[in-house]
Structures are given as C-alpha cells and as structure tokens.
Design a protein around this motif. Structure first.
Motif, PDB file in Angstrom:
ATOM      1  N   ILE A 200       8.067   0.444 -10.817  1.00 11.62           N
ATOM      2  CA  ILE A 200       8.378   0.118  -9.411  1.00 11.62           C
ATOM      3  C   ILE A 200       9.265  -1.125  -9.384  1.00 11.62           C
ATOM      4  N   GLY A 201      10.458  -0.979  -8.839  1.00 16.96           N
ATOM      5  CA  GLY A 201      11.380  -2.107  -8.759  1.00 16.96           C
ATOM      6  C   GLY A 201      11.447  -2.705  -7.367  1.00 16.96           C
ATOM      7  N   GLU A 202      12.393  -3.596  -7.164  1.00 18.32           N
ATOM      8  CA  GLU A 202      12.504  -4.311  -5.895  1.00 18.32           C
ATOM      9  C   GLU A 202      12.738  -3.361  -4.720  1.00 18.32           C
ATOM     10  N   LYS A 203      13.691  -2.441  -4.886  1.00 21.51           N
ATOM     11  CA  LYS A 203      14.081  -1.568  -3.780  1.00 21.51           C
ATOM     12  C   LYS A 203      12.899  -0.698  -3.327  1.00 21.51           C
ATOM     13  N   THR A 204      12.217  -0.049  -4.305  1.00 21.57           N
ATOM     14  CA  THR A 204      11.090   0.823  -3.965  1.00 21.57           C
ATOM     15  C   THR A 204       9.960   0.017  -3.336  1.00 21.57           C
ATOM     16  N   ALA A 205       9.705  -1.182  -3.896  1.00 22.50           N
ATOM     17  CA  ALA A 205       8.643  -2.031  -3.345  1.00 22.50           C
ATOM     18  C   ALA A 205       8.946  -2.406  -1.901  1.00 22.50           C
ATOM     19  N   GLN A 206      10.215  -2.712  -1.593  1.00 19.11           N
ATOM     20  CA  GLN A 206      10.583  -3.071  -0.225  1.00 19.11           C
ATOM     21  C   GLN A 206      10.397  -1.897   0.731  1.00 19.11           C
ATOM     22  N   ILE A 207      10.790  -0.706   0.278  1.00 22.99           N
ATOM     23  CA  ILE A 207      10.643   0.478   1.134  1.00 22.99           C
ATOM     24  C   ILE A 207       9.163   0.739   1.430  1.00 22.99           C
ATOM     25  N   LEU A 208       8.344   0.679   0.389  1.00 21.05           N
ATOM     26  CA  LEU A 208       6.911   0.950   0.554  1.00 21.05           C
ATOM     27  C   LEU A 208       6.252  -0.050   1.504  1.00 21.05           C
ATOM     28  N   ILE A 209       6.530  -1.330   1.305  1.00 20.74           N
ATOM     29  CA  ILE A 209       5.856  -2.356   2.112  1.00 20.74           C
ATOM     30  C   ILE A 209       6.375  -2.365   3.541  1.00 20.74           C
ATOM     31  N   SER A 210       7.706  -2.251   3.722  1.00 23.97           N
ATOM     32  CA  SER A 210       8.248  -2.251   5.089  1.00 23.97           C
ATOM     33  C   SER A 210       7.814  -1.008   5.857  1.00 23.97           C
ATOM     34  N   SER A 211       7.517   0.068   5.124  1.00 26.78           N
ATOM     35  CA  SER A 211       7.116   1.324   5.787  1.00 26.78           C
ATOM     36  C   SER A 211       5.610   1.429   6.011  1.00 26.78           C
ATOM     37  N   PHE A 212       4.826   0.922   5.050  1.00 24.76           N
ATOM     38  CA  PHE A 212       3.386   1.195   5.101  1.00 24.76           C
ATOM     39  C   PHE A 212       2.490  -0.044   5.083  1.00 24.76           C
ATOM     40  N   GLY A 213       3.064  -1.233   4.825  1.00 25.31           N
ATOM     41  CA  GLY A 213       2.261  -2.446   4.891  1.00 25.31           C
ATOM     42  C   GLY A 213       1.750  -2.924   3.550  1.00 25.31           C
ATOM     43  N   SER A 214       0.507  -3.384   3.532  1.00 26.30           N
ATOM     44  CA  SER A 214      -0.070  -4.016   2.343  1.00 26.30           C
ATOM     45  C   SER A 214      -0.304  -3.020   1.221  1.00 26.30           C
ATOM     46  N   VAL A 215      -0.606  -3.544   0.038  1.00 29.17           N
ATOM     47  CA  VAL A 215      -0.926  -2.690  -1.101  1.00 29.17           C
ATOM     48  C   VAL A 215      -2.096  -1.760  -0.757  1.00 29.17           C
ATOM     49  N   GLU A 216      -3.114  -2.309  -0.121  1.00 29.17           N
ATOM     50  CA  GLU A 216      -4.273  -1.505   0.247  1.00 29.17           C
ATOM     51  C   GLU A 216      -3.876  -0.382   1.214  1.00 29.17           C
ATOM     52  N   ASP A 217      -3.045  -0.710   2.190  1.00 28.26           N
ATOM     53  CA  ASP A 217      -2.610   0.301   3.156  1.00 28.26           C
ATOM     54  C   ASP A 217      -1.731   1.360   2.490  1.00 28.26           C
ATOM     55  N   ILE A 218      -0.919   0.936   1.560  1.00 30.92           N
ATOM     56  CA  ILE A 218      -0.054   1.881   0.834  1.00 30.92           C
ATOM     57  C   ILE A 218      -0.905   2.910   0.099  1.00 30.92           C
ATOM     58  N   TYR A 219      -1.963   2.452  -0.540  1.00 27.34           N
ATOM     59  CA  TYR A 219      -2.806   3.386  -1.303  1.00 27.34           C
ATOM     60  C   TYR A 219      -3.650   4.267  -0.384  1.00 27.34           C
ATOM     61  N   LYS A 220      -3.950   3.775   0.805  1.00 27.70           N
ATOM     62  CA  LYS A 220      -4.646   4.635   1.769  1.00 27.70           C
ATOM     63  C   LYS A 220      -3.758   5.812   2.159  1.00 27.70           C
ATOM     64  N   VAL A 221      -2.483   5.513   2.433  1.00 29.51           N
ATOM     65  CA  VAL A 221      -1.533   6.565   2.801  1.00 29.51           C
ATOM     66  C   VAL A 221      -1.313   7.502   1.621  1.00 29.51           C
ATOM     67  N   LEU A 222      -1.161   6.899   0.415  1.00 27.73           N
ATOM     68  CA  LEU A 222      -0.920   7.706  -0.786  1.00 27.73           C
ATOM     69  C   LEU A 222      -2.042   8.727  -0.993  1.00 27.73           C
ATOM     70  N   LYS A 223      -3.274   8.301  -0.756  1.00 30.17           N
ATOM     71  CA  LYS A 223      -4.412   9.185  -0.993  1.00 30.17           C
ATOM     72  C   LYS A 223      -4.631  10.167   0.159  1.00 30.17           C
TER      73      LYS A 223
END
Length: 819
Positions: A200-223
């Motif tokens: 995971i690089g800068e660009k992907t990390a920015q897309i994930l966080i700006s779209s879905f929020g915190s790490v915890e929220d990202i994994y909630k959506v992922l699951k």
C-alpha cells in the motif's frame, strides 16, 4: 472578552535534525560543531519574529528506549547511529534553550512527540490560548485542531516554512489531521521503520482514508461491503493485500499515534517569554558559538519584545565597525552609532570614529577569529560597557601579548593608506567591458546550445536538480564515489564535475558555461554599475576581514580578479591608466616559499634561493632524482604543486588528487620531498605542536592566529586546524611584509610624488600603482628597493625577497620593467 495569548511548543530534536542536514558543517573557533545549533537559533528568531509568542516551551527526546521500542523492537532500527557531531549539538541545545529562557520537557520512555501531545492535550481546552507546534516532523499534523492548534513546519530546507491548520491539511492530503496516524498505519513510515500494509503506497492510502475514514472504518467496509472499495477504484489485488495486512495496519497506526498521557509535570509559564531572559547571557551564548551574524537579529528581537526591551540597556546593538572615512561615501559611523542602522533602535555610547577603528583592529589582533569586529566585540573583549575603559583594557592586552609592533607599526599606519586607495579608485574602460559582455554572452548561448543538444532538450543548467537529472538519469553518468548535498541531492558542484570530465563531452561545456556566466555576473556586467562619474571603481578594503592577516575587499571583491584562465584574464584589460599615467605593478616572486626557507632554517631550501636558482626545478631534480637540465616541464609542474601543497598543509590524499596520480606515487613524492628538505619537515611538526600546546601560531613579526579547533576531539576539525596552522606563519608573514611595503611606498609617494603617483590595488603578493608616465623611471627602482628590503638580508639568513615590476596602459597588457 478574554485576550488571546499564544504559546509555541518546540520540537527541539526535529528542528536540530533538519538543520544538521540542511546547513554546512559550521564549527566554532573551539572546533565545536555548530551547524544544527545555528539552525535552531535561526528558527527561534524566525518563530519569535513572525509568530510573536507570549510563551515558549520545548520538548526533547532522551537516549533511552521508548514505549514504542518495547512493543516493537525494530522501531527506528534501520536508522544509522547518530553522528557524533549531531549528538554533541543535541546536548548543547539545552544551553541554547536555557539562554532563551525556554523550559524543556522530556520523559524517559516517551518521545518528544508524546510530550508535545500531552502539553497540547493539557492546554487545548483553553480557548483563550493559541497553540502552535514548531517542528520538522509531519507526524505533528495529527495534533492540529482547526485554528486553535496549528503546526509551524518546514516546506523546503530551513528557509521556507508553512503554518498548517485543519484546512491546509485537508488540502494537502484529502483528509483531516485526526487521520494522519491512520494514513501512516496503511502506508507505513520508512524513516521510523513502521511497516504499514505491504504493497500500500501513498496514493492508495489517500484514496482509502479520504473515502472511508480511519483504519478501523476501512476494515469494516472491507469486511461488510468490499464492492464499495472497488467502486472507489481499489483493485482486487490491493483488497487482498489489505486483508492480509490488517494486523500490521492496526499495529502501525498505534506506533504512529502520538500519546497524550506522558507523565510530565507541565505548567504554563507564569511569566511571558522575554521577562526572564538575560540579554547578556543570551549574547554570551551567541558569542561562545561564534554566531556573530545572528547577534543583530537577536538584539533587535529583544528590543522589539516589550518584556525584554527594558533590560537591554547594557547591551549595545551589534554595530558594524566602520572602516572608511566619511569621504569614501555611503553610510557614516554616525549612522551606526546613532542606531539608524536597520534593526537597531537603541541609543548607544558616542564613540570617536578613529578610536572605534583602532579598537576594532586591536580586537582582531587579539583574536584573529573575530573578523570585522563590532562594537559589541569591543565591549566584550575589553570587559567593560564603557568604551574608553574597554579600549584601555584591550590596549593593555595588546602589550601583554607582545602585539604592539604589529598594531602600532603595521595595522594603524596601514589604515590611512587603504582609505587613499579607496578614494582614488582604479579607472575602468567601460567600452571594453561592453564589448566583452557581448562576446561572452554570444559564446554562452553557443555553449548552452551544445549542452541542450547533448541533453536531448532544454533545461536550466543553473538548477542543480535539473542538471543532476540530465547527467545521472537521462545520460546515465555514474561517477565513482558520488557525493551528495546536505539535502540528499546528487552533487553537481564544480569539484565533482571535474572528476567526470572523461565520462561525457557535456561536462566540459557545463564547466565552461559556469565560468562564463560567473565572469559576466560577478565582474563584466556588474562593474560598470559601480563606477563613479569619472569611470573609476572604488572597492572597499577590509583591513580586518581575514584570520590570516591578509586584506580582503568587497563591492567588488578585487582579491579574486580571475587570472587562471584566458577568459578570466581578459577582464584585466578593462583596468586602465588615466591620461598621461601608466599602470605599474610589482609582484613578489615565490615569497611564501622564501619565507618558509628562512623561518624553517632549512639549509637546502635556503641555498636554492641564495644562489638564485629556480626553486621548482631544483625541487623536481631532488624529488625525481634527475639533473637540473634534465627536468621536464611536467616534472617542474608537479614540483610546483608539491611545493605549494606542502606549505598549505596538504596531506598525501590531497596531494594525490592535485597531482592526478596514484596514492603510492603521491606518498613517494611526499617522502622524497621531506628527505630532501628535512629541516622544513621538522619545522612543520614544530608549528603543529606549538599550535596544539598554545592554541595559536605567530608570524615573524609576532602576529597571532588562533586555532582553538586544534584541540577538538573531532578528527576532521582537528586535522583542518592543523593544516591551517602549518601555513599561518608563512602566509601571515607574507601579509605583514606586503603591508609594511605599502606603508613605506605611501611615504615615498607623499615625499617625492604627491598627487602624481598612487597605490591602487593590493592583490595578495601584487601591488598595482598608477604613476605619471614621466615619473615611472624614477619611482620604479625605489618601489622595488622598498619591497625587497622590508626584512633585511641578515634577518632572512641571506634569502633575498625578489619583486618583479611591469608597466602598461592596462592591467592585462604589462611589459617587464628592466631595473
């Protein structure tokens, strides 16, 4: 309504690290590294000036492991051990903070970040308080709270800074401050060895966080709904990496999150910044580190701070000691002493300008590291804030150190001679420079064209970054042992380009481009704007401008008028004699080698000069074991390099580079040289030993040069001081000889050719005169006699000083005088 106050929280280590890598390796006269400390003080001045804080506190790291090391032993494990020079400055930074009256917070087991986070947590409920964190660490952005808590950090180097609030963080990253730790949790942080999620690089990390929020929220959506991530542009391969790296993401976020519960006993300072600052202690700290250029800014800072201004009456502003008499034009001493110099608004003691100049010269003689002394230096050296008393104490010290001959017989009589030289000026042929400018500008365009052709397109050759990309990326040049700049860029400085000459023809063109551009910008296109109505150029000679005793000059610097290349030498044709006058120059022949011979008492070297033989040929014969008539041009050239290299403390490695030979051969030349001149070798060892024991060297006339760095525990600092110490007695004696000659020649002109003969320039071993054509035949032999007789033969052990004369209508076309 409550009045807002502002507190600055300094991230001391982050600022020191940034400054250490951004600034040159400054050292104090004691040999102590100070580059990072200089950056810290400069940043403090900028922060206080720009942000006008009411309170300042600081946080720092301790050497012990932190809670992050305990949970993750690889934390920061990839970092190289902190360099000794930086470690010493981290320790000394406490003295800087103490002098500025700034309390320091630190706690074992916690980083400075955690201490700062804790302070912010403690204060952020205070809505009457603006909080600004000053740091070079972008991790601090996570502490931002709208405009209430902001971060002042570096944008580029140390010169460009930016003040982040919540809005500017969102503009840069696409999400707010609270998600900075989540961002690092995903992409990791190589500088701290925080792993993040693999792949995971800068660009992907920015897309994930700006779209879905915190790490915890990202994994909630992922699951729960991975399709949403696909709609956001995240491909399946990346989703698989996220699945595999969940534990790493959460752990990395924890490592990146700044703690706000460090067990520190923080309290908002009871008094505002400046109230408890001792101006004298602050100035003493700057003097100890030799930060004399910062003194005016710090003094102005104290004057403009209402809390400190009332207690600076005993500290005089950092005033430049005026070198020139009022007739030389520009600002007068009164401009400085009245406080009208920019940044100075205090009343200072009224001091006679002549006494001021004499005191400044004395200060410089007592401590050669204080070039261009200031009024503040005079007070400090004289241990009094009353000028007359300080000057009296300084003169007593001059006598105590037996510097009275240099002071009374060389430096004081020289001052009016320099003023005459400045007042007369040298005539310039403007038309010649105009034509030369056109010619060189045209050639510059031709060279640029060749560079662009070789590079496959246009770029800015003056940009180190663009040039580096062309040479190293586009053309694929790979020099051996490639050096980098302090900022990490691949170096394109001249010394590095010279090593690459054989790799590509573009290198030669770049070097030529730089030479032409420098000649145009420094001399050819600049000098015409400096001329008076009579087309005369009036440089300013700085009597106390060097540690060696040599003169320096400025506006423009005529000590560095080019002579090594044909392009540079052409500029001398523009220096011309007035109508009915001739330019006459006298140049000492190999004066430093002659001085080395008589100071060292080396019999072989002495004999060469006493018998009038060519020293470079003789040295070549001894080093290369050939007869004098069989010495080749190349052998003589190498002998010349060795001769002057030895005088300047050149070691085997430097000699190898200068000769362009192998280390083994350079070592052989080095050994053979000292076998041929054993007493010179012993003398050099004696000079180094004396300098290490006493801290200074002396010239034949008693001038001292101080080398506190010669006792440094840092090897490169000590070695550099030793090299300078070797040459100091010889170069200093040469400077004294030239100055004594100038004084005596001025007396000759006053007596026999007043207003008909003028000393115009002094360039190291050369003196340039403007003399009425009818008087050259009479005066030239007398000038030669004076220059050659400054030190009687009986005192030079029979070694003659030879002065060779030339005459012409311009400085570039001079014919030998037969005297």
């Amino acid at each position: 309504m409550a009045t807002h106050k502002r507190i600055i929280i300094l991230d001391t280590h982050a600022i020191l690290h940034r400054a250490y890598h951004a600034l040159p390796d400054f050292t104090s006269k004691k040999g102590e590294p100070t580059g990072a400390l200089y950056g810290l003080v400069s940043m403090l001045v900028k922060i206080i000036t720009d942000l006008k804080p009411d309170y300042i506190v600081a946080a720092a790291d301790l050497a012990a492991p932190t809670h992050r090391h305990i949970v993750y032993e690889k934390y920061k494990a990839q970092r190289a051990e902190t360099e000794e020079a930086l470690v010493s400055q981290i320790v000394r930074s406490r003295d800087v903070l103490r002098a500025f009256g700034i309390p320091l917070y630190e706690k074992e087991g916690f980083e400075a970040d955690d201490c700062i986070g804790t302070i912010v947590e403690d204060l952020k409920t205070r809505r009457d308080l603006d909080i600004v964190i000053a740091s070079g660490d972008m991790d601090m952005l996570q502490l931002i709270d709208d405009d209430h808590v902001r971060v002042f950090t570096f944008k580029k180097g140390l010169s460009e800074t930016v003040l982040y609030n919540k809005k500017s963080v969102v503009e840069r990253f696409g999400f707010g401050p609270k998600l900075i730790a989540d961002y690092k949790g995903l992409r990791g942080d190589p500088s701290d060895n925080i792993p993040g999620v693999k792949g995971i690089g800068e660009k992907t990390a920015q897309i994930l966080i700006s779209s879905f929020g915190s790490v915890e929220d990202i994994y909630k959506v992922l699951k729960k709904d991975p399709e949403k991530m696909r709609e956001a542009g995240i491909k399946q391969g990346m989703l698989d990496k996220l699945h595999a790296g969940e534990e790493d993401a959460l752990f990395s976020k924890e490592l990146a999150t700044i703690r706000t519960d460090a067990p520190i006993d923080f309290a908002l300072p009871q008094k505002e910044w400046g109230e408890e600052v001792s101006p004298s202690a602050l100035m003493d700290m700057l003097a100890e580190f030799d930060f004399r250029s910062l003194m005016p800014r710090v003094h102005s800072l104290l004057q403009n701070n209402s809390s400190a201004a009332g207690r600076t009456s005993g500290i005089d502003a950092e005033q430049k000691v005026w070198r020139n008499l009022p007739s030389s034009g520009g600002r007068t001493p009164e401009d400085f002493l009245s406080g009208s110099d920019p940044g100075s608004e205090i009343e200072v003691e009224s001091v006679d300008q002549e006494a001021l100049q004499k005191a400044a010269i004395a200060v410089w003689l007592l401590d050669s590291t204080i070039t261009e002394p200031t009024l503040d230096d005079i007070y400090r050296m004289g241990k009094s804030e009353i000028f007359a008393e300080a000057f009296k104490n300084i003169l007593a010290e001059i006598k105590e150190r037996k510097l009275d001959f240099v002071y009374e017989q060389i430096e004081l009589p020289l001052a009016p001679v320099l003023r005459k030289m400045e007042q007369r000026g040298v005539r310039i042929d403007k038309e010649f420079l105009k034509n030369l400018s056109a010619e060189y500008t045209k050639e510059l365009k031709h060279i640029a064209g060749r560079i662009y052709t070789a590079a496959g397109g246009e770029f800015n050759p003056n940009s180190p970054k663009q040039l580096g990309e062309v040479l190293f990326d586009k053309l694929g040049l790979t020099p051996e042992k490639q050096k980098k700049t302090a900022g990490g860029q691949r170096s394109t400085r001249e010394s590095e380009l010279v090593k690459m000459k054989q790799l590509h023809p573009i290198i030669e063109d770049i070097l030529s481009y730089r030479e032409l551009q420098k000649l145009l910008s420094t001399y050819i296109d600049t000098i015409p704007a400096l001329l008076d109505p009579n087309d005369r150029l009036h440089t300013s000679f700085i009597q106390t401008g060097t540690a060696t005793g040599r003169l320096s000059s400025q506006n423009p610097n005529l000590q560095n008028i080019p002579i090594k290349t044909e392009l540079g030498r052409a500029i001398r044709h523009a220096f011309v004699a007035g109508a009915h006058y001739a330019l006459v120059s006298f140049d000492y022949s190999q004066i430093e080698l002659r001085i080395a011979a008589f100071l060292s008492h080396d019999e072989a070297l002495t004999e060469i000069f006493k018998t009038g033989r060519d020293v470079h040929t003789e040295v070549a014969a001894r080093v290369f074991h050939v007869r004098d008539p069989d010495v080749t041009y190349e052998q003589r050239r190498r002998a010349k390099v060795i001769n002057f290299g030895i005088l300047y403390g050149m070691g085997v490695t430097a000699l190898q580079a200068a000769l362009g030979t192998s280390r083994k051969e350079a070592q052989e030349f080095y050994n053979q040289y000292f076998e041929a001149f054993p007493r010179l070798a012993a003398y050099i060892d004696e000079v180094k030993a004396d300098a290490a024991r006493r801290g200074y060297t002396e010239t034949f006339f008693g001038r001292r040069r101080y080398f506190e760095g010669i006792k440094s525990s840092i090897q490169f600092v000590r070695a550099s001081a030793e090299r300078m110490a070797i040459n100091a007695p010889m170069q200093g004696t040469q400077a004294d000889v030239v100055k004594l000659a100038m004084i005596k020649i001025d007396e000759l002109f006053e007596k026999e050719a007043k207003n008909k003969a003028y000393l115009l320039l002094q360039v190291h071993d050369e003196l340039v005169f403007e003399i009425e054509e009818g008087l050259v035949e009479t005066l030239a032999p007398k000038i030669k006699e004076i220059m050659e007789g400054v030190i009687p033969l009986k005192e030079t052990r029979g070694i003659p000083f030879i002065a060779e004369g030339k005459m012409g209508k311009n400085w570039g076309e001079m014919k030998n005088l037969v005297l």
